[in-house]
Motif scaffolding. Structure first.
Motif, PDB file in Angstrom:
ATOM      1  N   GLY A   8      -2.431  19.811 -56.426  1.00 42.62           N
ATOM      2  CA  GLY A   8      -3.536  20.519 -55.789  1.00 42.62           C
ATOM      3  C   GLY A   8      -4.283  19.627 -54.821  1.00 42.62           C
ATOM      4  O   GLY A   8      -4.683  20.055 -53.732  1.00 42.62           O
ATOM      5  N   VAL A   9      -4.483  18.372 -55.210  1.00 39.95           N
ATOM      6  CA  VAL A   9      -5.116  17.395 -54.316  1.00 39.95           C
ATOM      7  C   VAL A   9      -4.277  17.229 -53.053  1.00 39.95           C
ATOM      8  O   VAL A   9      -4.800  17.189 -51.933  1.00 39.95           O
ATOM      9  N   LEU A  10      -2.960  17.173 -53.231  1.00 43.07           N
ATOM     10  CA  LEU A  10      -2.053  17.012 -52.099  1.00 43.07           C
ATOM     11  C   LEU A  10      -2.112  18.212 -51.157  1.00 43.07           C
ATOM     12  O   LEU A  10      -2.152  18.042 -49.928  1.00 43.07           O
ATOM     13  N   THR A  11      -2.137  19.415 -51.716  1.00 43.40           N
ATOM     14  CA  THR A  11      -2.218  20.618 -50.885  1.00 43.40           C
ATOM     15  C   THR A  11      -3.470  20.606 -50.017  1.00 43.40           C
ATOM     16  O   THR A  11      -3.417  20.896 -48.818  1.00 43.40           O
ATOM     17  N   CYS A  12      -4.601  20.261 -50.617  1.00 37.21           N
ATOM     18  CA  CYS A  12      -5.858  20.186 -49.861  1.00 37.21           C
ATOM     19  C   CYS A  12      -5.788  19.089 -48.798  1.00 37.21           C
ATOM     20  O   CYS A  12      -6.242  19.272 -47.662  1.00 37.21           O
ATOM     21  N   ALA A  13      -5.208  17.958 -49.161  1.00 35.08           N
ATOM     22  CA  ALA A  13      -5.119  16.831 -48.230  1.00 35.08           C
ATOM     23  C   ALA A  13      -4.226  17.141 -47.045  1.00 35.08           C
ATOM     24  O   ALA A  13      -4.521  16.738 -45.910  1.00 35.08           O
ATOM     25  N   GLN A  14      -3.143  17.851 -47.276  1.00 32.48           N
ATOM     26  CA  GLN A  14      -2.261  18.216 -46.172  1.00 32.48           C
ATOM     27  C   GLN A  14      -2.975  19.115 -45.176  1.00 32.48           C
ATOM     28  O   GLN A  14      -2.804  18.980 -43.963  1.00 32.48           O
ATOM     29  N   ASP A  15      -3.804  20.015 -45.697  1.00 34.30           N
ATOM     30  CA  ASP A  15      -4.601  20.874 -44.820  1.00 34.30           C
ATOM     31  C   ASP A  15      -5.625  20.044 -44.049  1.00 34.30           C
ATOM     32  O   ASP A  15      -5.830  20.252 -42.839  1.00 34.30           O
ATOM     33  N   MET A  16      -6.275  19.099 -44.729  1.00 40.26           N
ATOM     34  CA  MET A  16      -7.242  18.221 -44.070  1.00 40.26           C
ATOM     35  C   MET A  16      -6.570  17.381 -42.985  1.00 40.26           C
ATOM     36  O   MET A  16      -7.106  17.223 -41.885  1.00 40.26           O
ATOM     37  N   TRP A  17      -5.383  16.862 -43.296  1.00 45.86           N
ATOM     38  CA  TRP A  17      -4.660  16.029 -42.326  1.00 45.86           C
ATOM     39  C   TRP A  17      -4.318  16.827 -41.080  1.00 45.86           C
ATOM     40  O   TRP A  17      -4.460  16.337 -39.953  1.00 45.86           O
ATOM     41  N   SER A  18      -3.896  18.072 -41.256  1.00 47.40           N
ATOM     42  CA  SER A  18      -3.516  18.916 -40.116  1.00 47.40           C
ATOM     43  C   SER A  18      -4.707  19.225 -39.212  1.00 47.40           C
ATOM     44  O   SER A  18      -4.544  19.523 -38.030  1.00 47.40           O
ATOM     45  N   LYS A  19      -5.914  19.124 -39.789  1.00 52.15           N
ATOM     46  CA  LYS A  19      -7.142  19.389 -39.019  1.00 52.15           C
ATOM     47  C   LYS A  19      -7.818  18.107 -38.542  1.00 52.15           C
ATOM     48  O   LYS A  19      -8.925  18.141 -38.015  1.00 52.15           O
ATOM     49  N   GLY A  20      -7.153  16.965 -38.763  1.00 49.55           N
ATOM     50  CA  GLY A  20      -7.721  15.691 -38.339  1.00 49.55           C
ATOM     51  C   GLY A  20      -8.926  15.269 -39.143  1.00 49.55           C
ATOM     52  O   GLY A  20      -9.814  14.579 -38.631  1.00 49.55           O
ATOM     53  N   MET A  21      -8.961  15.638 -40.419  1.00 50.69           N
ATOM     54  CA  MET A  21     -10.135  15.372 -41.256  1.00 50.69           C
ATOM     55  C   MET A  21      -9.957  14.137 -42.140  1.00 50.69           C
ATOM     56  O   MET A  21     -10.427  14.087 -43.267  1.00 50.69           O
ATOM     57  N   GLN A  22      -9.280  13.123 -41.624  1.00 49.19           N
ATOM     58  CA  GLN A  22      -9.169  11.873 -42.366  1.00 49.19           C
ATOM     59  C   GLN A  22     -10.517  11.162 -42.410  1.00 49.19           C
ATOM     60  O   GLN A  22     -11.374  11.391 -41.565  1.00 49.19           O
TER      61      GLN A  22
END
Length: 240
Positions: free
Chosen positions: A199-213
């Motif tokens: 679940g953490v990974l799913t959220c992180a992949q979405d954040m990464w795609s939006k440039g939210m590092q």
């Protein structure tokens, strides 16, 4: 495709996942009493070896920042601070309830329920519950409606909710549903789902795609209980 390492030690489980191009993520997920500190780093090395990549090949590291068990959250955050600093990687902080929500909407039971609005409610100890409301959106991830709350079980707002999930159901039973006259069918409840690195990974992949590092130096645990206590102190000062 991105390579993101996801970690969560905010609950009674030690959980690590690594995204692998178009293949299914590699996962280690095990219930532990106090052994997460012994498992975490060896598991990370195992996953990297299995994927034939180095830590520096990652695009980022995701971490469940809580709310959750104080010691576990600190362990995970400290580990990621060390790893991300050494490899000069950005981080993706993910709230534990958001991670659970991202998993819930992919379950067959939730999909079959047709629910559009739901609550994740997790036992916070001390007779309290961490909870947040979500709506199913047009994207893969549900949208959280407002902040994560910390209240007594009776304080969870379920009036317009179609589905409830989380450990608070089993822990508090009818107290959780005191705020609503509606009775949810068993098909609209999931008391067993918990936070998982997937679940953490799913959220992180979405954040990464939006440039939210985020820069690792800004990484910190999410302590809802401390925030509530501070707010109470601030209020007393304002009225003093």
């Amino acid at each position: 495709m991105t390579h993101i390492l996801a970690i969560d030690t905010s609950s009674a489980w030690c959980s690590v996942a690594l995204s692998l191009n178009d293949a299914a993520p590699i996962v280690r997920h095990q219930k532990v009493s106090a052994g997460a500190s012994q498992l975490l780093l060896p598991w990370i090395q195992e996953l990297l070896s299995e994927a034939s990549i180095e830590l520096t090949d990652l695009d980022g590291i995701a971490i469940g920042v809580g709310p959750g068990a104080f010691t576990g959250v600190r362990l995970g955050v400290a580990a990621v601070q060390g790893l991300a600093t050494a490899a000069r990687l950005p981080v993706h902080p993910v709230a534990s309830l958001d991670a659970i929500a991202s998993q819930l909407v992919q379950t067959s039971a939730f999909i079959a329920s047709g629910a559009q609005s739901f609550v994740i409610a997790v036992d916070a100890r001390m007779e309290e519950v961490y909870w947040a409301s979500y709506r199913v959106g047009i994207t893969r991830l549900p949208a959280r409606q407002g902040d994560i709350h910390l209240t007594a079980p009776e304080g969870v707002e379920l009036t317009q909710i179609d589905f409830v999930a989380g450990s608070a159901i089993a822990e508090f039973g009818d107290r959780l549903f005191a705020s609503t006259p509606r009775i949810l069918a068993g098909t609209h409840l999931d008391s067993t789902i918990g936070v998982n690195a997937l679940g953490v990974l799913t959220c992180a992949q979405d954040m990464w795609s939006k440039g939210m590092q985020e820069d690792v130096h800004l990484l910190e645990p999410l302590y809802i209980r401390n925030k509530v206590a501070l707010t109470s102190i601030e209020r007393s000062l304002q009225h003093g």
